[in-house]
Write an enzyme that holds these catalytic residues in place. Structure first.
Site, PDB file in Angstrom:
ATOM      1  N   ARG A 116     -17.959   3.495   0.409  1.00  0.00           N
ATOM      2  CA  ARG A 116     -18.613   4.775   0.724  1.00  0.00           C
ATOM      3  C   ARG A 116     -19.878   4.968  -0.126  1.00  0.00           C
ATOM      4  O   ARG A 116     -20.932   5.374   0.376  1.00  0.00           O
ATOM      5  CB  ARG A 116     -17.609   5.901   0.461  1.00  0.00           C
ATOM      6  N   THR A 119     -10.632  -5.251  -9.030  1.00  0.00           N
ATOM      7  CA  THR A 119      -9.361  -5.988  -8.954  1.00  0.00           C
ATOM      8  C   THR A 119      -8.345  -5.270  -9.826  1.00  0.00           C
ATOM      9  O   THR A 119      -8.703  -4.773 -10.901  1.00  0.00           O
ATOM     10  CB  THR A 119      -9.489  -7.446  -9.447  1.00  0.00           C
ATOM     11  N   ASP A 133      -6.205  -6.711 -11.470  1.00  0.00           N
ATOM     12  CA  ASP A 133      -5.822  -7.617 -12.569  1.00  0.00           C
ATOM     13  C   ASP A 133      -6.588  -7.341 -13.869  1.00  0.00           C
ATOM     14  O   ASP A 133      -6.160  -7.751 -14.937  1.00  0.00           O
ATOM     15  CB  ASP A 133      -6.059  -9.080 -12.159  1.00  0.00           C
ATOM     16  N   ARG A 166      21.792  -0.307 -19.566  1.00  0.00           N
ATOM     17  CA  ARG A 166      21.414  -1.619 -19.054  1.00  0.00           C
ATOM     18  C   ARG A 166      20.054  -2.050 -19.585  1.00  0.00           C
ATOM     19  O   ARG A 166      19.294  -1.252 -20.108  1.00  0.00           O
ATOM     20  CB  ARG A 166      21.247  -1.544 -17.534  1.00  0.00           C
ATOM     21  N   GLU A 190      10.691  -1.776 -24.469  1.00  0.00           N
ATOM     22  CA  GLU A 190      11.282  -2.371 -25.671  1.00  0.00           C
ATOM     23  C   GLU A 190      10.628  -3.728 -25.962  1.00  0.00           C
ATOM     24  O   GLU A 190      10.572  -4.179 -27.100  1.00  0.00           O
ATOM     25  CB  GLU A 190      12.799  -2.567 -25.487  1.00  0.00           C
ATOM     26  N   ARG A 235      19.862  -1.280 -33.321  1.00  0.00           N
ATOM     27  CA  ARG A 235      19.184  -0.125 -33.934  1.00  0.00           C
ATOM     28  C   ARG A 235      19.505   1.170 -33.206  1.00  0.00           C
ATOM     29  O   ARG A 235      18.923   2.216 -33.478  1.00  0.00           O
ATOM     30  CB  ARG A 235      17.657  -0.335 -33.905  1.00  0.00           C
ATOM     31  N   LYS A 266      19.926   2.647 -26.308  1.00  0.00           N
ATOM     32  CA  LYS A 266      20.972   2.605 -25.284  1.00  0.00           C
ATOM     33  C   LYS A 266      20.515   1.850 -24.035  1.00  0.00           C
ATOM     34  O   LYS A 266      21.250   1.679 -23.076  1.00  0.00           O
ATOM     35  CB  LYS A 266      21.357   4.033 -24.877  1.00  0.00           C
ATOM     36  N   GLU A 310       3.539 -11.302 -14.212  1.00  0.00           N
ATOM     37  CA  GLU A 310       3.905 -12.371 -13.272  1.00  0.00           C
ATOM     38  C   GLU A 310       3.373 -13.731 -13.725  1.00  0.00           C
ATOM     39  O   GLU A 310       3.930 -14.766 -13.392  1.00  0.00           O
ATOM     40  CB  GLU A 310       3.381 -12.057 -11.865  1.00  0.00           C
TER      41      GLU A 310
HETATM   42  O1  F6P Z   1      -5.590 -10.374  -7.592  1.00  0.00           O
HETATM   43  C1  F6P Z   1      -4.762  -9.317  -7.230  1.00  0.00           C
HETATM   44  C2  F6P Z   1      -3.352  -9.801  -7.013  1.00  0.00           C
HETATM   45  O2  F6P Z   1      -2.570  -8.708  -6.608  1.00  0.00           O
HETATM   46  C3  F6P Z   1      -2.701 -10.515  -8.200  1.00  0.00           C
HETATM   47  O3  F6P Z   1      -2.227  -9.608  -9.167  1.00  0.00           O
HETATM   48  C4  F6P Z   1      -1.615 -11.295  -7.512  1.00  0.00           C
HETATM   49  O4  F6P Z   1      -1.242 -12.413  -8.272  1.00  0.00           O
HETATM   50  C5  F6P Z   1      -2.275 -11.697  -6.219  1.00  0.00           C
HETATM   51  O5  F6P Z   1      -3.323 -10.766  -5.993  1.00  0.00           O
HETATM   52  C6  F6P Z   1      -1.365 -11.718  -5.030  1.00  0.00           C
HETATM   53  O6  F6P Z   1      -2.075 -12.228  -3.972  1.00  0.00           O
HETATM   54  P1  F6P Z   1      -1.683 -12.045  -2.441  1.00  0.00           P
HETATM   55  O7  F6P Z   1      -1.882 -10.605  -2.078  1.00  0.00           O
HETATM   56  O8  F6P Z   1      -2.604 -12.948  -1.723  1.00  0.00           O
HETATM   57  O9  F6P Z   1      -0.246 -12.424  -2.343  1.00  0.00           O
END
Ligand code: F6P
Length: 323
Positions: free
Chosen positions: A21, A125, A127, A162, A187, A211, A214, A222
């Site tokens: 935009r 992005t 990332d 958990r 944690e 410590r 809970k 990833e």
């Molecule tokens: O670059 C953005 C991203 O979401 C990354 O965090 C992830 O590894 C990748 O794209 C996943 O790619 P796709 O949407 O092609 O599965």
């Protein structure tokens, strides 16, 4: 210059529409014609250009995703693909291009810039792995989505005493995981930039239970060598010895599709308008991003394929806060 085009490429990020935009409206304010390229570089090769006027980008600032569509395109990386793209741009009378996307997309932008075409990139992005911008469009919203999930999981973790492994995106970069971990009060945090062994992680969780905690929330990037799946397997194999009831949640693409928050809308609007300003000033081959709070441009040569280190002070902060 009288005609520019804009495309979104790579993974969609909340705020891409706000950036489109901004490019369209700032371009029209220059007196230019603006076209949108559908489906990223793949659409450019296929000549998928559509005219965009001010009304075509009305009501999209709050929408996640990208109205232009996005794609990852291998064909564009070949010399034949590049020539085809340049041919399409020439045939349509386009003289400048704005590429909204992440690391791979900006490498594509640089290929066109090096071939002599006027190109400016916009850092976008989830990332946050792009040098040339301290923060990229989409990160803040994705982080908030991850946080909401972590907050919810913490409730269940507490109720059932958990441990939860929460895997967040980020490709090879641990930024999202680190920030989500700090802001979510995790944690432990597992990121590629600060590898930890499954045994060391188990020990950390064990100590935190000693410590008096809970529950345990572990945020895992990833891209970490021991990602959530690997860690879960280790914990399963050693369950008796470690004594944890551990569950895994992979947030995955949930993080990408949200409606952009105020931060991403404002960042996208500023960067989109700045990209147009740079093109109008005759600049090319740069990425516009935000550095030290100000809008700034960095040569694409210093961006594509390069990594952006995380601030080590944040690792230490995360460690102190998880005690
Ligand atoms: O670059 C953005 C991203 O979401 C990354 O965090 C992830 O590894 C990748 O794209 C996943 O790619 P796709 O949407 O092609 O599965």
């Amino acid at each position: 210059m009288s005609h520019i085009a804009v495309l979104t490429s790579g993974g969609d990020a909340p705020g891409m529409n706000a950036a489109i935009r901004a490019v369209v409206r700032a371009g029209i304010a220059q007196g230019w014609t603006v076209s949108g390229v559908r489906h990223g570089f793949a659409g450019l090769l296929g000549g998928e250009l559509i005219p965009l006027g001010p009304r075509d980008v009305g009501g999209i600032i709050q929408q996640g995703g990208t109205i232009l569509g996005s794609a990852r395109c291998e064909a564009f990386k070949t010399p034949v693909g590049r020539e085809q793209a340049l041919g399409v741009l020439k045939a349509r009378g386009v003289q400048g291009l704005v590429v909204i996307g992440g690391n791979g997309s900006q490498m594509g932008a640089n290929v066109l810039a090096k071939a002599g075409f006027a190109v400016v990139g916009v850092a976008s992005t989830i990332d946050n792995d792009l040098p040339g911008s301290d923060i990229t469009i989409g990160v803040d919203t994705a982080l908030n989505i991850a946080l909401e999930a972590i907050d919810r999981l913490k409730v269940t973790a507490s109720s059932h005493e958990r441990a939860f492994l929460v895997e967040v995106m980020g490709r090879d970069c641990g930024y999202l995981a680190l920030m989500a971990g700090i802001a979510g009060g995790a944690e432990a945090i597992v990121i590629p930039e600060m590898e930890t062994s499954p045994e060391a992680l188990a020990q950390e969780l064990y100590t935190s239970r000693e410590r008096g905690k809970k529950h345990a929330i572990v945020v895992v990037a990833e891209g970490a060598r021991h990602n959530a799946r690997a860690l879960a397997q280790y914990f399963r194999e050693n369950e008796k010895r470690l004594g944890f009831d551990l569950r895994v949640t992979q947030l995955g693409h949930v993080q990408r599709g949200g409606s952009p928050g105020a931060f991403d809308r404002l960042l996208a609007t500023r960067l989109g308008a700045e990209a147009v300003r740079r093109l109008a000033a005759g600049e090319t081959g740069v990425l516009v991003g935000q550095l030290k709070g100000a809008v700034a441009a960095t040569p694409l040569d210093d961006v594509g394929g390069k990594s952006k280190p995380l601030d080590p002070a944040l690792f230490a902060l995360a460690r102190t806060m998880s005690s």
